[in-house]
Enzyme design. Structure first.
Site, mmCIF file in Angstrom:
data_model
loop_
_atom_site.group_PDB
_atom_site.id
_atom_site.type_symbol
_atom_site.label_atom_id
_atom_site.label_comp_id
_atom_site.label_asym_id
_atom_site.label_seq_id
_atom_site.Cartn_x
_atom_site.Cartn_y
_atom_site.Cartn_z
ATOM 1 N N ILE A 45 0.845 -1.197 0.000
ATOM 2 C CA ILE A 45 0.000 0.000 0.000
ATOM 3 C C ILE A 45 0.882 1.249 0.000
ATOM 4 C CG2 ILE A 45 -1.644 1.372 1.335
ATOM 5 C CD1 ILE A 45 -2.958 -1.218 2.237
ATOM 6 N N ARG B 54 -4.126 -11.042 9.381
ATOM 7 C CA ARG B 54 -4.641 -12.323 9.874
ATOM 8 C C ARG B 54 -3.936 -13.460 9.141
ATOM 9 N NH1 ARG B 54 -10.837 -13.276 11.549
ATOM 10 N NH2 ARG B 54 -10.625 -15.332 12.478
ATOM 11 N N VAL C 49 -5.105 2.959 8.963
ATOM 12 C CA VAL C 49 -5.470 2.152 7.802
ATOM 13 C C VAL C 49 -5.396 0.663 8.127
ATOM 14 C CG1 VAL C 49 -4.880 1.622 5.390
ATOM 15 C CG2 VAL C 49 -4.596 3.964 6.275
ATOM 16 N N ASP D 11 -14.174 2.126 0.985
ATOM 17 C CA ASP D 11 -15.537 1.596 0.865
ATOM 18 C C ASP D 11 -16.469 2.638 0.243
ATOM 19 O OD1 ASP D 11 -14.737 -0.768 2.480
ATOM 20 O OD2 ASP D 11 -14.604 0.722 4.063
ATOM 21 N N HIS E 201 -15.141 -0.971 9.106
ATOM 22 C CA HIS E 201 -14.487 -1.360 7.851
ATOM 23 C C HIS E 201 -14.333 -2.879 7.878
ATOM 24 C CE1 HIS E 201 -11.973 -1.440 4.354
ATOM 25 N NE2 HIS E 201 -10.962 -1.946 5.036
#
Length: 350
Positions: free
Chosen positions: A33, A109, A146, A176, A204
């Site tokens: 990112i 995760r 973020v 979103d 989110h």
């Protein structure tokens, strides 16, 4: 004041900027990112075309060699606004005297990891970063979280920096918001900037509620409600919502990597609106501190609301009619956030 003076190429000449650089931190700066984000910040797309920047890039120690490559690329872009690049793995360096902090890095995760384990790992990260903001950053710093779970990570960071106003913390739901706007635009057959005032309520996550009950579409020169422009209520209350909710997972399935280009664009949109404000009559979606809201959302959450921004200060858009369909969706995502918060707070003192 100490002013930075340096040259920019302009019309074949050299322009002297007389402005103090702002210090902008990006964490997880060796990640994908950040790789899509840093160029836009450094060339003036976020904080202004005449605002010099000192970029502070923070990542974990094993990523420092990668970070060195990112620094070399930023140098090789020869960007006139980029005053200095500081790569570091030390919070006392990374968080010093910040004007803006974009906290991208978080624990992702992993396979076999339970949700509470993910929350526990991220509480530790964002507690540390909140404490660093408290100790080293300016009290006026604007903090955008973020890294997921973004809402709860943002709450933990804000609680760990008690002398920085809660209003200075926000988390990213602009991606979103942009997804919702684009889906409506594609459905109607208009450019995305012809759709305004969609709302993302809540978390989110896959429980978020993309709401177009108040959205306006400029349909080939004629302004109308999104429901009238789309003319398909079952889609707007069904597939549209699930598409936006599950878009991140769809990108991962297709690309084998999470959203990076669109996430970076959303970060830029979010921070630029904080810095310069929202257009008159338009709102955007941001995860912000919920205490005192007029929509019946529980207090002490970072919850996404429609906001208007002026003078670097957001204000929730009040007075929007909420029907029973919307109320159920808003309450559902709030319940998830309450559960996340309560689980995270059990780890905060650990």
């Amino acid at each position: 004041l100490k002013f930075a003076t340096f040259c920019a190429q302009h019309d074949g000449g050299c322009v002297l900027f007389q402005a103090e650089p702002i210090r902008v931190l990006v964490t997880g700066a060796a990640g994908q990112i950040a790789y899509s984000l840093l160029y836009s910040i450094a060339k003036g797309d976020v904080f202004g075309k005449d605002q010099p920047i000192i970029l502070v890039l923070l990542d974990i120690t094993p990523m420092l060699p990668v970070l060195d490559g990112v620094v070399m690329e930023l140098q090789d872009c020869a960007l006139p606004l980029l005053r200095e690049v500081i790569p570091t793995d030390k919070v006392e360096v990374g968080f010093k005297d910040l004007d803006a902090a974009i906290l991208v890095g978080s624990m992702p995760r992993k396979e076999g990891m339970e949700r509470k384990d993910l929350l526990k790992a991220n509480v530790a990260i964002f507690k540390t970063q909140g404490e660093a903001l408290e100790k080293y950053a300016k009290k006026t710093v604007k903090v955008l979280v973020v890294g997921n779970p973004a809402n709860t990570n943002c709450l933990i960071a804000s609680k760990s920096a008690p002398s920085i106003p809660k209003e200075n913390f926000s988390c990213l739901t602009r991606l979103d918001h942009n997804r919702a706007r684009s889906q409506v635009a594609m459905r109607v057959g208009v450019p995305s900037d012809c759709v305004k005032n969609v709302i993302i309520w809540g978390n989110h996550s896959s429980t978020q509620y993309p709401d177009v009950h108040h959205a306006i579409v400029n349909n080939h020169g004629k302004e109308m409600s999104a429901f009238d422009a789309v003319n398909d209520e079952s889609w707007l209350k069904g597939d549209f919502i699930t598409t936006v909710q599950q878009r991140g997972a769809a990108v991962i399935k297709a690309r084998k990597l999470s959203s990076a280009m669109s996430a970076a664009k959303a970060i830029c949109d979010h921070m630029r609106d904080i810095w310069f404000g929202t257009p008159d009559g338009e709102w955007v979606s941001m995860g912000i501190y919920s205490t005192g809201n007029s929509y019946g959302v529980p207090n002490d959450l970072m919850y996404s609301f429609p906001v208007m921004i002026k003078n670097k200060t957001w204000k929730v858009v009040d007075g929007l009619a909420i029907n029973d369909f919307s109320r159920g969706k808003m309450d559902g995502t709030a319940a998830e956030l309450v559960d996340e918060r309560d689980t995270a707070l059990t780890f905060l003192g650990a």
